[in-house]
Design an enzyme around this catalytic site. Structure first.
Site, short mmCIF file in Angstrom:
data_model
loop_
_atom_site.label_atom_id
_atom_site.label_comp_id
_atom_site.label_asym_id
_atom_site.label_seq_id
_atom_site.Cartn_x
_atom_site.Cartn_y
_atom_site.Cartn_z
CG ASP A 388 -34.67 30.86 28.47
OD1 ASP A 388 -36.04 31.02 28.39
OD2 ASP A 388 -33.89 30.69 27.56
CB THR A 390 -36.19 28.14 24.21
OG1 THR A 390 -37.63 27.94 24.23
CG2 THR A 390 -35.73 27.84 22.80
CD GLU A 453 -38.29 33.67 11.45
OE1 GLU A 453 -37.09 33.76 10.75
OE2 GLU A 453 -38.76 34.34 11.93
CG PHE A 494 -41.28 39.01 16.27
CD1 PHE A 494 -42.41 38.24 16.42
CD2 PHE A 494 -40.50 39.22 17.47
CE1 PHE A 494 -42.64 37.64 17.76
CE2 PHE A 494 -40.71 38.66 18.46
CZ PHE A 494 -41.97 37.99 18.77
CE LYS A 518 -42.30 34.45 10.64
NZ LYS A 518 -41.01 33.75 10.21
NE ARG A 550 -39.80 26.89 20.16
CZ ARG A 550 -39.51 27.89 20.90
NH1 ARG A 550 -39.50 27.57 22.26
NH2 ARG A 550 -39.45 29.23 20.40
CB THR A 630 -40.49 29.15 29.24
OG1 THR A 630 -40.60 29.23 27.82
CG2 THR A 630 -41.86 28.67 29.79
CG ASP A 745 -30.07 30.15 25.24
OD1 ASP A 745 -30.23 29.66 24.03
OD2 ASP A 745 -31.16 30.52 26.01
CG ASP A 749 -32.67 34.02 28.80
OD1 ASP A 749 -33.91 34.22 28.98
OD2 ASP A 749 -32.26 33.41 28.02
#
Length: 1063
Positions: A388, A390, A453, A494, A518, A550, A630, A745, A749
């Protein structure tokens, strides 16, 4: 962990109703595997499901037949019982600890409310429908629907780290139907909760609740996972909360998530199983041949020998007696103790990882941890790492860098901190309406659900936009001396499919209803209003992505009151649906999130962790293929790939893009990439990049071609990946026969980590969910180099020696028995007595081999300086059929040496059978002490004590046994030790047995040294290289050897080298 499929079946939970409280299971939990009554039969069944245990049980039963048993049944029953007791004791201890843990949880005191009366009961006495009253820091005893809290706004906070591994506190809300009830009313409430049958999905709860009169009318109120308190979580920062028990005992989401992890079989274990089958086949062939010729000798010669006392006519099964005797003699070809020995060694390997201070993350106070003790050697054979980005390669600490608002770029002239941009500060101070709305969009709550955020909220705060009040229905904001109040009407959550989140708010000053959205650029920009120009925002997204930042897009629009009311009704109906609630909500949200006025684009930096570029370079030099998976945009992912040494901008490197506007374009792009990769992969460092949409089409139409491409590619960048697609990529590589390692992490994942042969979780800012689901957990990505190159390589080397040595020492004494059979008329008579055989298998040869768990062929520093040396273990060079044949050849040679020297020295009429047996056994002990010593590269005090202490113990034990008159060995050892010929025989056995082996090794190291041999000599010479003509030439030889090693490994990952002796 797979989530059980959601079912249309449902249950009705009647609140505070005794007539229904026993309709479902109680709250007693049980995680034990056994009971007092079924432990023995169930554990026996578990142990004897293994082929080797079944085999030895059959052998032990055959030895009870005195007519065919050449030795006492104790030779097999003794070790078998010891192994059973050790395994059963471990199982019993683990299960007893689980019982104590269950007992503590079941007998914990909790408060319940019945008809307004509070009383304390045991947790196991809770039933579905009971109202449970919790206090701050209480552990939640079962799954509850929250109906009241001490907070006036009807919220509470729970810590769910025990359930999902995430350390951040979660906010839970009281449903609107019970939000205004007093504490007294809550204790007397009546109603019904309509919910699905129990499942293990901790992120979903689609239910409705009705409360009965006289408290409130019976209108249905939708419930989600945010209205629940789940078992094993803790109530935090809330004085009290109460809820209705809906799932209890092992039917809670936590209880249904428990399960036995799938057992992983390492590549070394798979090879050992194949070798065991080969030895078993060889044993059957030997037994049949010896039995056949033994019966011939008996019929032609044995019946003529009067002292053998063979009957002229035997029973009908007489022809089976000699083959069965040889089967019992040869049964020791398969070492009975190999599994226990390897399990013990693997347990020590895992502890070495736990104790490694160089893998301790002092920043987060996190040690490395091995949750799976059985697969350490697989770390040394990893071929693909799928990582991964991030939080794994990066720090997951977001910093606001740049933004684009109303076609104006901010932060371009200040690379360190976008908040210091003069233009942005001026726009804020002058109350620019677009900038105000832009900042206002990110500050509904400081309780950020993601690091992105959090960065936006902190940026708004630093620009003087402060949140001054917040509850579940309103928010107050202070900005530049003015207060702004908003009513929070609805939240459009979301999801990974929608890739956006929205809120519907009502401006307290103007009364206008606004939609604020957003999300990712592809989820927001296509929903822009028809008249707005978005080209500038597309250029900003592209530019920010090229910088590795990002991006997040923000938009808004006004809602007419009638439009909102009509939409709100549909949204409520979708929220109350018990069937396909998620898809219905998404459809309703989709209808509102349109015609957006784009406010702007944010750019957030997520910095690389320390040591990531160096670690990836080291792993790639070691021959490991590294892929990055990713959810970011392609340009962002490529930039991160360049920064972390995953790909380079050198002329010898090329990045192949698999993309297209149509399915045909994507498939043509895939075929073109495959042809280029196939023709130039040996001369160029090639990599490919693709996104989730392209992967979905490829897996549907051309999975085989993609698999061939994956097998050729050392590097890949896969962007816009969903958790499922990450797991699918791992499965593709596994299906091609490669050993994979997945590292991540976060919770997204987990599927990838569990699918991989080895799962590594990073204990990061996203919590511990990945770390808990993984086989190994570490604090930083940089520790992966020690985990693989040091612990993985050493574990593989040690396992390779221990397993092959275990077969070697068993075959050695078995070959001696076979050779003796030719001197005893192929009758199946044993040269060794029962006591000696049992002690040989269990004690004399098991302890010295354990010294290898401390062995290091070359130092850790040398391994990290020359990571290409990992290719030896990757290619399986130390444990394969050819090296195993070398060990078989060595055991046969040593058996010939021991047997013939013993026979020549003691085969006179004055020597007793027991005396001959003890000389041969002594020869075995002497030879094996020298074998272990020669194969040991580094000596420590425990190694010296175990090898030579065991050697001394052999003589002490046999001297004691020789002093017991009732034993067959009485006076034997005293007599032998007093003879000079005995010690001369031992010396001659060692010289003849070990001389040719040492000579072969010397010649090999001089004229055909491997990279390991060269590095060992460099280490031993302390900088003075004579064999290679100086340090520089020696190092150059090593580099050349390692380069050839890497090249050969890329051409053929299954090559086997140096078949007779291990490296």
């Amino acid at each position: 962990m797979e989530v059980t499929s959601w079912t249309t079946m449902k249950r009705f939970v009647y609140i505070n109703d005794d007539s229904c409280r026993y309709s479902y299971c109680g709250n007693r939990i049980s995680n034990t595997k056994y009971t007092f009554w079924n432990f023995l039969p169930k554990n026996l069944w578990e142990q004897f499901r293994r082929f080797m245990n079944q085999y030895f049980l059959i052998i032990a039963c055959l030895q009870l037949w005195s007519h065919i048993a050449p030795v006492s049944p104790a030779t097999t029953w003794g070790p078998l019982i010891i192994i059973f007791i050790v395994s059963a004791s471990k199982e019993a201890w683990d299960d007893y600890n689980r019982y104590l843990s269950d007992k503590k949880a079941n007998e914990r005191k909790v408060w319940v409310v019945k008809d307004g009366t509070h009383r304390q009961i045991k947790a196991q006495e809770i039933h579905v429908g009971d109202i449970v009253w919790l206090h701050e820091n209480d552990e939640i005893p079962c799954d509850l629907v929250l109906i009241g809290t001490s907070d006036p706004q009807g919220i509470c906070y729970v810590e769910m780290s025990n359930l999902d591994g995430e350390t951040d506190l979660k906010t839970r809300f009281v449903p609107s139907i019970s939000a205004n009830l007093s504490a007294d009313q809550l204790g007397k409430v009546k109603g019904v909760v309509e919910c699905p049958n129990p499942d293990n999905d901790i992120r979903r709860f689609d239910a409705n609740m009705r409360l009965f009169l006289p408290i409130i009318d019976n209108e249905a109120c939708p419930l989600t996972i945010n209205n629940t308190l789940l078992q094993s979580c803790y109530l935090r920062h809330t004085e009290w909360a109460c809820g209705v028990a809906v799932y209890t005992g092992n039917e809670t989401k936590s209880g249904m998530s428990r399960g036995t992890a799938e057992t992983k079989l390492t590549a070394a274990d798979a090879m050992i199983d194949k070798l065991t089958i080969a030895i078993f086949t060889f044993q059957i062939i030997v037994v049949l041949l010896l039995g056949y010729f033994g019966n011939i000798w008996k019929d032609t010669q044995g019946l003529k020998q009067w002292y053998l006392m063979y009957p002229m006519e035997g029973p009908w099964y007489d022809f089976l007696v000699i083959p069965l005797r040889f089967e019992l003699l040869c049964s020791i070809m398969i070492p009975i103790s190999i599994k226990v020995t390897l399990d013990l060694a693997k347990g020590v390997y895992a502890k070495f990882i736990d104790w490694d201070e160089q893998m301790f993350d002092w920043e987060t106070n996190t040690p490395a941890h091995s949750a799976n003790t059985a697969i350490s050697e697989d770390l040394g054979q990893v071929q693909y790492i799928l990582s991964d980005k991030t939080g794994t390669l990066t720090e997951n600490r977001m910093i606001f860098k740049r933004c684009c608002i109303s076609d104006t770029m901010y932060g371009n002239n200040n690379e360190d901190d976008g908040l210091k941009d003069a233009k942005l500060l001026h726009a804020v101070s002058s109350n620019d309406p677009d900038v105000i709305k832009f900042l206002n969009d990110g500050t509904v709550s400081y309780k950020a659900q993601s690091q992105d955020e959090e960065a936006l909220v902190n940026a708004a705060s630093n620009l003087n936009m402060m949140l001054i009040s917040k509850d579940n229905s309103s928010a107050g904001i202070y900005f530049n001396g003015s207060d702004f109040h908003y009513e929070l009407l609805d939240i459009l959550e979301f999801t990974s499919d929608r890739k956006r989140m929205s809120v519907v708010i009502k401006d307290g000053q103007t009364g206008k209803i606004l939609l604020l959205s957003k999300g990712a650029d592809e989820a927001i920009l296509p929903r822009a209003s028809a008249g707005q120009q978005i080209q500038r925002y597309l250029e900003a997204v592209e530019m920010y992505s090229q910088l590795g930042l990002r991006t997040l897009c923000l938009g808004w629009r006004d809602l007419e009151e009638d439009e909102y009311k009509e939409w709100s009704k549909k949204f409520r109906e979708a929220s109350c649906s018990l069937h396909n609630r998620e898809s219905k909500i998404a459809e309703v949200c989709h209808s509102l999130e349109r015609d957006l006025h784009i406010l702007g684009v944010t750019a957030i930096e997520d910095r690389l962790q320390d040591g990531v570029p160096e670690t990836i370079k080291l792993l790639r030099n070691a021959g490991i293929n590294v892929w990055m998976l990713t959810g970011d945009k392609q340009n962002t992912a490529i930039q991160i790939g360049l920064l972390c040494n995953l790909i380079t901008s050198e002329p010898s490197s090329q990045l192949l893009s698999i993309t297209g506007k149509t399915e045909e374009d994507i498939l043509r792009s895939l075929e073109r990439a495959f042809i280029i990769m196939k023709n130039t992969c040996e001369t160029k460092d090639l990599a490919f990049v693709l996104d989730g949409c392209a992967l979905e089409i490829i897996l549907k139409h051309s999975k085989e071609s993609f698999t061939r491409l994956a097998m050729l590619s050392r590097t890949a960048i896969c962007c816009r990946m969903t958790p499922l697609q990450k797991a699918q990529l791992v499965a593709i590589l596994k299906s091609a026969g490669y050993l994979t390692l997945g590292i991540g992490d976060g919770g997204n994942d987990v599927r990838m980590i569990q699918e991989a042969n080895i799962g590594v979780g990073i204990s990061g800012r996203e919590g511990l969910q990945a770390a808990r689901a993984a086989d190994y957990s570490i604090g930083k990505f940089k520790f992966l180099r020690r985990l693989i190159l040091i612990h993985g390589r050493y574990s593989y080397n040690r396992t390779a020696f221990i397993s092959q040595y275990s077969f070697y020492k068993s075959l050695n004494i078995c070959f001696i028995q076979i050779l003796f059979a030719f001197l005893s008329g192929l009758s199946g008579t044993s040269l060794f007595n029962s006591t000696s055989l049992m002690a040989y298998n269990v004690f004399y040869t098991s302890l010295p081999v354990m010294t290898i768990i401390f062995d290091k062929d070359i130092s850790e520093t040398t391994v990290l300086q020359h990571p290409q040396i990992l290719q030896h273990s990757q290619a399986g060079r130390l444990l394969n059929p050819i090296t195993f044949c070398g060990w078989i050849g060595r055991s046969l040679y040593h058996a010939l040496v021991i047997f013939f020297i013993t026979i020549c020295a003691y085969a006179d009429e004055k020597s007793e059978m027991q005396e001959l047996s003890m000389v041969a056994l002594s020869g075995c002990i002497w030879i094996q002490a020298f074998v272990v010593t020669m194969d040991t590269n580094s000596f420590t005090y425990p190694q010296i004590i175990l090898i030579w202490g065991n050697f001394v113990a052999f003589y002490m034990i046999n001297l004691i046994l020789s002093a017991i008159p009732s034993l067959q060995m009485y006076t034997i050892m005293f007599h032998l030790c007093g003879q000079p010929s005995y010690w001369i025989t031992m010396a001659l056995t060692v010289v003849v047995g070990m001389g040719p082996v040492m000579a072969f090794r010397y010649l090999r190291d001089m004229y055909r040294p491997s990279a390991i041999n060269m590095l060992q000599q460099i280490e031993q010479s302390n900088g003075s290289i004579q064999a290679f003509g100086g340090m520089d030439s020696a190092l150059e030889s090593v580099r050349t050897n390692l380069t050839d090693l890497v090249t050969d490994s890329r051409r053929n990952s299954d090559s086997n080298y140096q078949p007779l002796l291990s490296d």
